[in-house]
Design a protein around this motif. Structure first.
Motif, PDB file in Angstrom:
ATOM      1  N   MET A 666       0.820  -1.202   0.000  1.00 52.28           N
ATOM      2  CA  MET A 666       0.000   0.000   0.000  1.00 52.28           C
ATOM      3  C   MET A 666       0.858   1.259   0.000  1.00 52.28           C
ATOM      4  N   SER A 667       2.141   1.100  -0.125  1.00 47.72           N
ATOM      5  CA  SER A 667       3.027   2.262  -0.026  1.00 47.72           C
ATOM      6  C   SER A 667       2.791   3.244  -1.147  1.00 47.72           C
ATOM      7  N   SER A 668       2.271   2.761  -2.263  1.00 47.05           N
ATOM      8  CA  SER A 668       2.041   3.660  -3.383  1.00 47.05           C
ATOM      9  C   SER A 668       0.706   4.347  -3.309  1.00 47.05           C
ATOM     10  N   CYS A 669      -0.107   3.966  -2.329  1.00 46.33           N
ATOM     11  CA  CYS A 669      -1.448   4.534  -2.210  1.00 46.33           C
ATOM     12  C   CYS A 669      -1.440   5.633  -1.164  1.00 46.33           C
ATOM     13  N   SER A 670      -2.241   6.611  -1.360  1.00 52.46           N
ATOM     14  CA  SER A 670      -2.351   7.715  -0.390  1.00 52.46           C
ATOM     15  C   SER A 670      -3.567   7.487   0.472  1.00 52.46           C
ATOM     16  N   VAL A 671      -3.333   7.354   1.746  1.00 51.46           N
ATOM     17  CA  VAL A 671      -4.450   7.143   2.680  1.00 51.46           C
ATOM     18  C   VAL A 671      -4.466   8.217   3.757  1.00 51.46           C
ATOM     19  N   THR A 672      -3.847   9.325   3.474  1.00 46.08           N
ATOM     20  CA  THR A 672      -3.811  10.382   4.491  1.00 46.08           C
ATOM     21  C   THR A 672      -5.170  10.990   4.738  1.00 46.08           C
ATOM     22  N   ASP A 673      -6.082  10.801   3.763  1.00 48.66           N
ATOM     23  CA  ASP A 673      -7.417  11.351   3.984  1.00 48.66           C
ATOM     24  C   ASP A 673      -8.338  10.380   4.673  1.00 48.66           C
ATOM     25  N   SER A1011      -4.489 -12.322  -0.670  1.00 43.79           N
ATOM     26  CA  SER A1011      -3.163 -11.936  -1.150  1.00 43.79           C
ATOM     27  C   SER A1011      -2.855 -10.532  -0.650  1.00 43.79           C
ATOM     28  N   THR A1012      -1.616 -10.132  -0.747  1.00 44.85           N
ATOM     29  CA  THR A1012      -1.228  -8.807  -0.283  1.00 44.85           C
ATOM     30  C   THR A1012      -1.933  -7.718  -1.071  1.00 44.85           C
ATOM     31  N   GLU A1013      -2.102  -7.911  -2.384  1.00 45.04           N
ATOM     32  CA  GLU A1013      -2.775  -6.909  -3.210  1.00 45.04           C
ATOM     33  C   GLU A1013      -4.254  -6.785  -2.822  1.00 45.04           C
ATOM     34  N   TRP A1019      -8.218  -2.623   2.511  1.00 51.38           N
ATOM     35  CA  TRP A1019      -7.853  -1.700   3.590  1.00 51.38           C
ATOM     36  C   TRP A1019      -8.346  -0.282   3.296  1.00 51.38           C
ATOM     37  N   LEU A1020      -8.198   0.157   2.048  1.00 50.98           N
ATOM     38  CA  LEU A1020      -8.618   1.514   1.689  1.00 50.98           C
ATOM     39  C   LEU A1020     -10.130   1.680   1.720  1.00 50.98           C
TER      40      LEU A1020
END
Length: 1112
Positions: A666-673, A1011-1013, A1019-1020
């Motif tokens: 998930m490092s490439s995804c932005s979840v700050t919001d 799977s991890t993906e 999660w998001l």
């Protein structure tokens, strides 16, 4: 008045440390705060005060923004800002400077900064996050004052989401050598328990350590937590009853330091807390109550002092005596104490006596007979509070024979009452009594009419709704139903003919509904006449839009052609163009249905109100529409709380901790919001940042010359001059018997006339009729042995036979860890944790666990007779398990209830996709049990029958097996199932027996293989989350892997992937109830972050994770 102001100004410097010079006692003329206070006190109007405060705020704002302002000057500026805020003027510009002062100043400056922050901000304020690091630093400080200040702020206003960050530090302070630190740490944990109980579940044993602290202050602080815990689960703390009794004995004996005394009474507030705890523990428990009898007797004996605080202790003693299992000697002394209160000439004590009598009359109704004349006198008391409490007492003793007199007294009080809250409360009680004990139809309708008239629009909506429902559903007799409805119609027609302009709106709505539904029962009343009456209501200026809607609906039911058709058309045309949407809709319905009598009869049949209405609460008829809309691209429905969270999220600060990395993939995804929902649902008990106080400065003293004195030390003074001129006699102590103070009472009481005496005797015989002859009086809120007049449709019920329930015995699962150093070690009998290690720690231990690997018992230990019996029953009933379940693991078979006829046992079996509850019903008699039925239900679980139920006949000494499929509807830590079994012997009446079964959430948890993906995408999408630091397992090689192995083994979690010090884990309850977990090793702890689409699931799973890591 000037003396008071001068003393206040003199005390302010030492209180707020404004002058750093030692020995400074007076406020200097150059002090800015002193000048401000003097200036305000010299003003004569509110307008001048506002101008002065505005100038002061501009000056403060300019100085706090200046870079040349020193910390000492900032401290004085904050004090002036606090004063302005207390007067009701906003000083939001100084909030950030208060936080800076708490962060950067020395001890005295930090003290003022913390004080300002605690007054300015609330738990939900966004600036409070800037104080978190300061609190963390001060909690680790070696300066005791800084630690105390930090703990004080934490216990007052710390945000719920930041509790995991400081919880370990607060726990450490429970072992601090200074008692003031330990006491403040206990109060901080109490605050945590109130706002986030799930986050402190793992430290209950530390609460016990605080209870047995050698310092009485720490011990008394822990009582706040235990009072809250015992209110929620008294069974889990029965083992502590002897310890609480021992503490109370030592308090009453005066073994605490003199600092805890108040007016020579030893620790009165501590006694009150302990008495409340004992009353909760001893309720419906004879063995626990017997431990308390001696100390309660001692408390009643020692509290014989003429002081207010002793009266409070006596009141709590009386409540405790009447709450626990009864003992005749104690009940006698408590009744005597109540009598002394009631007969006291002091108003406050008389009120306390009435309050106690109202409480205990539910257990001993005949006690009111001993004081009936005093109660009659209280009905005519000039103090309205006394009269209101007397009516509350009469409400508790109402029965079918005295209901008319008591309701009449209540209605008389409502005529003179001006308090809205009292009116709402009393009209509700009158409506309840009228429905329950009405002697006839006429009295019931007339009483309800008075309720609607007096209550007006203050009525709670459920009162008219319940009245209309009662008329609609009917009772046992069809003839009685018709008479009641007909009398209601006649009554309301008379009211409309006499002039409805003064009737409240809710009453008019009730009238419209009744006439629309039942006016046809009166044969001589034409519908046209009723329509003209209703049309007049539309022309009244006082009629609200809601009332007009009720009128139009009633006219729609009555319009069936005839001469009034023109009137109906005029009304419908008038309101068809109304701006009110509801009025316009009702007018359209009236216009269309009045022109089509067949359609009207189909849409509004006359008997429709008497037929049960089936409501599809799931709105399944809209499934097709919803599916089409979603397919067309419509947004899915979001509940109101979720919409509010998203709206708040857009305005909230980013509060994600930097220490927690994102899950793998998930490092490439932005979840700050994506914020934690617990962060956005903080509910503050504060209504704002400041209180609005009206302040009028005046230098002149109040002039009271010529003002009549109505209130004195003893309360409301008598109006008659004769009473004022009577010689003053010292009031007798309320704890002395009436015979001991006969002369005193006689000197202040007036001799009643024979006519007055006779009238009171007649009133007493009417009010207290039925109490002396009844062995069990009908009390409000209790089961009624007599039948009420207006009874709902009867439900099938059978006789019940007393059953023994082993689960109802007091729980012995809580550890007793009180050491022997509390106050007096010789009186305290407690055991250490090692002595009770074999007992389960959770008082809510479920009926059985279903783990694959169970710890084996000690091979050297010999089984007891009870264990042999349980093992033989388990093996016997296990043979009756269905073939498809016998190969699966199941919990221990537990006996739920047993008597001479049958025995009910149960266990639960875990299948891969579900949980099955298996109930064994064993016939222990020599007869065949007939009409046997079993019903199982739960609020949190969906229960469905998984197999055919056994036949209605159960042969002698045989076993019937029932299977129920359990599905989670709402997650919970433990699930409670309530069930009822009914049967009938060949020559007996039907019998029923209730029982319950408890099983944990862990029985429903299944591994979710992802799977991890897939994990990253899910999660998001989830918004409900929670975070906490858990304890790592001791393992020198890989503590993270060891901890996850324990969670996987005990909770059946699936470890998706482990990389370095991070791991991601997944599980689910059903396919549509997943829960994801992100773990990271940080600072020697396991930082856990859980997310799920189900609101309560993360908190419940986190609780079981804590338990799994704590248990061996």
């Amino acid at each position: 008045m000037s003396d008071v102001v001068e003393k206040t100004l003199t005390a302010l410097p030492s209180l707020l440390s404004l002058d750093s010079q030692p020995g400074s006692a007076k406020l200097s003329s150059s002090s800015k705060l002193g000048n401000l206070i003097r200036g305000i006190t010299e003003l004569t109007s509110k307008h001048e005060e506002e101008k002065l405060i505005q100038r002061e705020l501009l000056l403060i704002k300019e100085q706090v923004s200046s870079p040349n302002t020193t910390m000492r000057q900032m401290k004085e500026l904050m004090v002036r800002a606090i004063y302005c805020e207390m007067l009701g003027y906003g000083v939001s510009f100084s909030y950030i400077h208060a936080i800076k002062l708490a962060q950067q100043g020395n001890v005295l400056e930090k003290r003022v900064g913390y004080l300002a922050v605690s007054l300015f901000l609330n738990e939900g304020h966004e600036l409070l996050l800037l104080l978190v690091n300061t609190v963390l630093k001060d909690l680790q400080s070696t300066n005791l004052i800084e630690v105390c200040m930090a703990l004080t702020v934490v216990s007052q206003m710390f945000p719920k989401d930041m509790i995991p960050a400081i919880l370990p530090l607060v726990e450490e302070k429970l072992n601090h050598p200074k008692e003031i630190i330990r006491r403040k740490a206990v109060l901080a944990l109490y605050k945590f328990y109130l706002i986030a109980p799930n986050q402190v579940q793992h430290i209950h044993n530390k609460f016990r350590k605080a209870l047995c602290d050698k310092d009485p202050g720490v011990m008394s602080a822990s009582l706040h937590i235990y009072l809250q815990l015992i209110q929620e689960n008294p069974e889990g703390y029965k083992d502590l009853a002897p310890s609480f009794v021992t503490i109370l004995k030592q308090v009453v004996a005066g073994k605490l330091p003199m600092d805890f005394n108040y007016h020579s009474v030893p620790a009165p507030w501590l006694q009150i807390h302990l008495l409340r705890i004992l009353s909760l523990l001893g309720k419906s428990d004879q063995s626990t109550s017997e431990i308390m009898y001696e100390i309660l007797d001692e408390s009643l004996r020692r509290a014989e002092m003429n002081h207010n605080i002793t009266y409070a202790i006596l009141y709590e003693c009386v409540k405790c005596v009447y709450t626990i299992h009864p003992k005749s000697d104690l009940l006698e002394k408590a009744a005597k104490c109540i009598g002394n209160f009631v007969l006291s000439p002091k108003i406050n004590l008389k009120y306390l006596g009435l309050k106690a009598l109202t409480y205990v009359v539910q257990q001993d109704p005949k006690l009111a007979l001993q004081h009936q004349m005093t109660i009659i006198e209280c009905l005519d008391h000039p103090d309205l509070i006394i009269k209101r409490e007397t009516l509350e007492l009469l409400f508790r003793i109402t029965n079918e024979q005295n209901v008319t007199v008591i309701v009449e007294k209540m209605l008389d009080f409502l005529q003179i009452n001006k308090d809205d809250h009292t009116t709402i409360d009393l009209v509700g009680k009158v409506a309840e009594l009228a429905e329950k004990y009405a002697p006839d139809n006429e009295w019931f309708i007339e009483t309800m009419n008075t309720v609607f008239s007096v209550g007006g629009d203050l009525l709670q909506p459920d009162i008219p709704n319940s009245f209309l429902k009662l008329l609609s559903e009917g009772f046992d007799s069809v003839e009685e139903d018709k008479k009641l409805r007909l009398f209601a119609v006649n009554s309301y027609v008379s009211l409309l003919e006499g002039g409805p302009s003064k009737l409240p709106q809710r009453f008019l709505q009730v009238i419209c509904w009744v006439l629309g539904e039942f006016s046809h029962l009166r044969e001589d009343l034409e519908p046209d006449v009723v329509l003209r009456m209703l049309a007049k209501l539309l022309d009244m200026k006082s009629s609200s839009s809601e009332t007009k809607c009720w009128v139009l609906m009633a006219m729609t039911k009555l319009c069936s052609g005839g001469a009034a058709l023109a009137l109906v058309q005029d009304v419908s045309e008038t309101y068809s163009s109304s701006l009110d949407t509801m009025l316009r809709q009702r007018a359209q319905e009236l216009q269309i249905l009045s022109q089509d009598s067949k359609l009207q009869a189909k849409v509004l049949p006359r008997s429709a109100s008497m037929e049960p209405v089936e409501v599809d609460s799931s709105l399944s008829f809209l499934d097709g529409f919803v599916s089409e809309a979603l397919a067309a691209g419509a947004a899915p429905y979001k509940p109101p709380h979720q919409r509010q969270e998203e709206l708040s999220r857009s305005k909230a600060l980013n509060m994600e901790p930097y220490g927690l990395s994102l899950p793998i993939g998930m490092s490439s995804c932005s979840v700050t919001d994506r914020q934690s929902p617990t962060l956005l649902s903080i509910s503050s008990g504060l209504s704002g940042d400041s209180a609005d106080f009206s302040h009028k400065g005046s230098s002149a003293a109040l002039k009271l010359d010529g003002v009549k004195r109505l209130w004195g030390r003893d309360g409301y003074l008598a109006k008659k001059e004769a009473a004022e001129e009577a010689p003053q006699v010292e009031a007798a102590s309320p704890v002395r018997s009436p015979s001991q103070r006969g002369d005193t009472d006689g000197s202040v009481s007036q001799t009643p006339t024979p006519e007055c005496d006779q009238e009171k005797q007649q009133l007493a015989s009417s009010l207290f009729v039925g109490l002396a002859t009844q062995s069990s009086v009908c009390l409000m809120g209790k089961s009624e042995p007599t039948s009420q007049r207006f009874r709902r449709k009867p439900k099938a019920s059978g006789g019940s036979e007393p059953m023994s329930n082993p689960l109802a015995s007091p729980s012995d699962g809580a550890d007793n860890v009180l050491p022997q150093n509390l106050l007096d070690s010789s009186d305290l009998d407690v055991s250490s944790p090692e002595q009770t290690h074999g007992l389960p720690q959770d008082p809510d231990t479920p009926n059985g666990s279903c783990t694959a690997e169970e710890e084996s018992a000690d091979p050297m230990a010999e089984p007891s007779a009870h264990e042999d019996l349980d093992r033989s029953r388990d093996s016997c009933l296990s043979s009756h398990l269905p073939a498809e379940l016998s190969a699966l693991s199941h919990s221990e078979i537990t006996s739920l209830c047993s008597n001479q006829s049958l025995d009910v046992s149960a266990c639960h079996v875990q299948r891969e996709d579900s949980v099955v509850l298996v109930v064994f019903v064993s016939n222990r008699s020599d007869f065949c049990l007939q009409q046997m039925r079993l019903q199982v239900q739960s609020e949190e679980l969906e229960v469905s029958c998984a197999s055919d139920c056994p036949s209605e006949e159960l042969k002698s000494h045989s076993v019937a097996v029932c299977q129920y499929l359990l599905t989670v509807q709402r997650p919970s830590v433990h699930f409670d199932l309530s069930a009822t079994v009914s049967w009938q012997l060949p020559a007996g009446s039907p019998q029923t027996a209730p029982f319950s079964y408890k099983l944990p959430l862990t029985g429903f948890i299944r591994a979710l293989r992802l799977s991890t993906e897939e994990y990253g995408a899910m999660w998001l999408a989830y918004s409900h989350d929670t975070k906490l630091n858990l304890t790592l397992m001791d393992d020198d090689q890989d503590p993270l892997a060891a901890t996850l192995h324990v969670l996987k083994r005990k909770l059946q979690l699936h470890v998706v992937e482990i990389i370095g010090v991070e791991a991601i884990v997944a599980c689910c309850l059903q396919q549509d109830q997943p829960c994801l977990m992100h773990c990271r090793v940080h600072a020697g702890m396991l930082a856990v972050w859980l997310r799920s689409p189900v609101p309560d699931l993360p908190d419940c799973l986190l609780y079981h994770c804590q338990r799994a890591l704590q248990e061996p």
